[in-house]
Design a protein around this motif. Structure first.
Motif, short mmCIF file in Angstrom:
data_model
loop_
_atom_site.label_atom_id
_atom_site.label_comp_id
_atom_site.label_asym_id
_atom_site.label_seq_id
_atom_site.Cartn_x
_atom_site.Cartn_y
_atom_site.Cartn_z
N THR A 109 0.83 -1.20 0.00
CA THR A 109 0.00 0.00 0.00
C THR A 109 0.87 1.25 0.00
O THR A 109 1.60 1.52 0.97
CB THR A 109 -0.91 0.03 1.24
OG1 THR A 109 -1.67 -1.18 1.30
CG2 THR A 109 -1.86 1.22 1.18
N TRP A 112 0.42 7.40 -0.43
CA TRP A 112 -0.55 8.35 -0.97
C TRP A 112 -1.96 7.75 -1.05
O TRP A 112 -2.92 8.49 -1.15
CB TRP A 112 -0.10 8.89 -2.33
CG TRP A 112 0.17 7.87 -3.40
CD1 TRP A 112 -0.74 7.34 -4.27
CD2 TRP A 112 1.43 7.27 -3.72
NE1 TRP A 112 -0.12 6.45 -5.11
CE2 TRP A 112 1.21 6.40 -4.80
CE3 TRP A 112 2.72 7.41 -3.20
CZ2 TRP A 112 2.24 5.65 -5.37
CZ3 TRP A 112 3.74 6.66 -3.77
CH2 TRP A 112 3.49 5.79 -4.83
N PHE A 113 -2.10 6.43 -0.97
CA PHE A 113 -3.44 5.84 -0.89
C PHE A 113 -4.09 6.27 0.43
O PHE A 113 -5.26 6.66 0.47
CB PHE A 113 -3.38 4.32 -0.94
CG PHE A 113 -3.12 3.72 -2.31
CD1 PHE A 113 -2.66 4.50 -3.36
CD2 PHE A 113 -3.34 2.38 -2.54
CE1 PHE A 113 -2.40 3.94 -4.62
CE2 PHE A 113 -3.11 1.81 -3.78
CZ PHE A 113 -2.63 2.59 -4.82
N ALA A 116 -4.80 10.04 0.50
CA ALA A 116 -5.99 10.40 -0.28
C ALA A 116 -7.26 10.19 0.53
O ALA A 116 -8.22 10.97 0.43
CB ALA A 116 -6.04 9.59 -1.57
N ARG A 120 -9.96 13.03 1.64
CA ARG A 120 -11.39 12.90 1.31
C ARG A 120 -12.26 13.05 2.55
O ARG A 120 -13.37 13.61 2.49
CB ARG A 120 -11.66 11.53 0.66
CG ARG A 120 -13.11 11.33 0.20
CD ARG A 120 -13.43 12.23 -0.97
NE ARG A 120 -14.82 12.10 -1.41
CZ ARG A 120 -15.82 12.82 -0.94
NH1 ARG A 120 -15.60 13.71 0.03
NH2 ARG A 120 -17.04 12.64 -1.40
N PRO A 131 -10.19 3.47 -1.09
CA PRO A 131 -9.59 3.76 -2.39
C PRO A 131 -9.96 2.72 -3.45
O PRO A 131 -10.18 1.54 -3.14
CB PRO A 131 -8.07 3.69 -2.11
CG PRO A 131 -7.93 3.57 -0.63
CD PRO A 131 -9.19 2.98 -0.13
N LEU A 133 -8.63 1.60 -7.57
CA LEU A 133 -7.52 1.74 -8.50
C LEU A 133 -7.96 1.22 -9.86
O LEU A 133 -8.43 0.09 -9.98
CB LEU A 133 -6.33 0.93 -7.98
CG LEU A 133 -5.00 0.98 -8.69
CD1 LEU A 133 -4.39 2.38 -8.60
CD2 LEU A 133 -4.05 -0.05 -8.07
N GLU A 232 -10.59 7.58 -6.05
CA GLU A 232 -9.66 7.09 -7.07
C GLU A 232 -8.24 7.46 -6.70
O GLU A 232 -7.94 8.61 -6.36
CB GLU A 232 -10.00 7.66 -8.44
CG GLU A 232 -9.04 7.14 -9.52
CD GLU A 232 -9.32 7.67 -10.91
OE1 GLU A 232 -8.55 7.32 -11.83
OE2 GLU A 232 -10.30 8.44 -11.07
N VAL A 233 -7.35 6.46 -6.74
CA VAL A 233 -5.93 6.69 -6.49
C VAL A 233 -5.14 6.22 -7.70
O VAL A 233 -5.62 5.42 -8.50
CB VAL A 233 -5.46 5.94 -5.22
CG1 VAL A 233 -6.08 6.55 -3.97
CG2 VAL A 233 -5.76 4.45 -5.30
N LYS A 234 -3.95 6.74 -7.83
CA LYS A 234 -3.08 6.40 -8.96
C LYS A 234 -1.93 5.52 -8.47
O LYS A 234 -1.36 5.76 -7.40
CB LYS A 234 -2.50 7.67 -9.59
CG LYS A 234 -3.55 8.69 -10.04
CD LYS A 234 -4.34 8.20 -11.23
CE LYS A 234 -5.26 9.31 -11.75
NZ LYS A 234 -6.09 8.86 -12.89
N GLN A 236 1.02 5.39 -9.82
CA GLN A 236 2.27 6.14 -9.97
C GLN A 236 3.47 5.21 -10.20
O GLN A 236 4.56 5.39 -9.66
CB GLN A 236 2.53 7.03 -8.75
CG GLN A 236 1.44 8.08 -8.52
CD GLN A 236 1.76 9.01 -7.36
OE1 GLN A 236 2.92 9.23 -7.03
NE2 GLN A 236 0.73 9.55 -6.74
#
Length: 262
Positions: A109, A112-113, A116, A120, A131, A133, A232-234, A236
């Motif tokens: 994990t 940044w997850f 985020a 939120r 999250p 993906l 939504e997470v990226k 990266q």
């Protein structure tokens, strides 16, 4: 806002008994237990005031204290991580503003997850968040391969137009009929953000029918009409995968080595 991370971990996993204490080799061959790698991941997130391992098993508790974690002992009555988080909440002196549940089988994990989710939940209207993906081709093939082999692997999420969850499933949803042009499939990341009041409500509800059939704790919120905000997470460039089955050990070790994680 005060934020704590809870990492629920149990020894008696149905699919992989004892998995919190399974050792995973990093890039230089250093071996750490799954629970330690999950704790390492939790501690990388910014904006977190405390991290606790939650367990009912003395072996996991001893291992966690051995690498420096704070441990809260919970009862064996907890049927899932969210119930374990609700129980641990009662052991804190005062309520935090946000509780993050980072499951003990998710050592990949990215911080940044978690961050985020915290962002939120600055909206006071959000009671529960998690999250999601967007799956790339290789990840989608992992999902489909697991199902073809009869394994239950990752979880997918289907959302409403407002970004709240419509459903979560261990099946690949929506149905993928054409692998050359697949529909948008969202991988649910096993991390949750809760308000303390949402956790207390959850603990007072009976186990839901869909929750029990799917084996997905978050469905209890949906079955009781509580919106779950999907964030939504990226990736990266990072690979995300949980350790659900023994086959995932080699998958995760290959990622640790690829990404230079000790």
């Amino acid at each position: 806002m005060k934020t704590v991370i809870f990492i629920p971990a149990r020894f008696a996993s149905t699919r992989f008994p004892g998995k919190p204490l399974i050792e995973l080799a990093g890039t230089s061959g250093v071996r750490k237990t799954l629970i330690q790698r999950s704790w390492d991941a939790a501690r990388q997130a910014q904006g977190v005031d405390a991290v606790y391992v939650l367990t009912d098993d003395a072996r996991i508790a001893d291992a966690a204290r051995g690498f420096g974690a704070d441990v809260l002992m919970t009862s064996s009555d907890a049927r899932n991580g969210t119930e374990r988080c609700a129980e641990a909440l009662t052991q804190l002196g005062t309520d935090p503003d946000i509780v993050i549940n980072l499951q003990g089988d998710a050592p990949l994990t990215p911080p940044w997850f978690v961050e985020a989710l915290i962002d939120r939940m600055q909206d006071p209207a959000v009671q529960v968040a998690t999250p999601v993906l967007r799956t790339e081709r290789d990840m989608l093939l992992n999902f489909l391969t697991d199902r073809k082999m009869g394994r239950v692997g990752g979880t997918t999420a289907v959302m409403r137009t407002d970004g709240t969850a419509l459903y979560f499933s261990k099946e690949v949803l929506p149905y993928v009929s054409d692998r050359t042009a697949p529909p948008e499939v969202w991988h649910h990341v096993g991390v949750y953000g809760y308000r303390p009041e949402a956790l207390r409500s959850y603990a007072g509800w009976p186990e839901g029918t869909l929750e029990k059939v799917e084996g997905l704790e978050q469905l209890r919120f949906l079955e009781h009409g509580v919106p779950v905000a999907c964030v939504e997470v990226k990736a990266q460039g990072r690979v995300f995968w949980e350790l659900n089955n023994p086959v995932d050990v080699s998958r995760i070790e290959s990622v640790l080595q690829l990404e230079g994680i000790e």
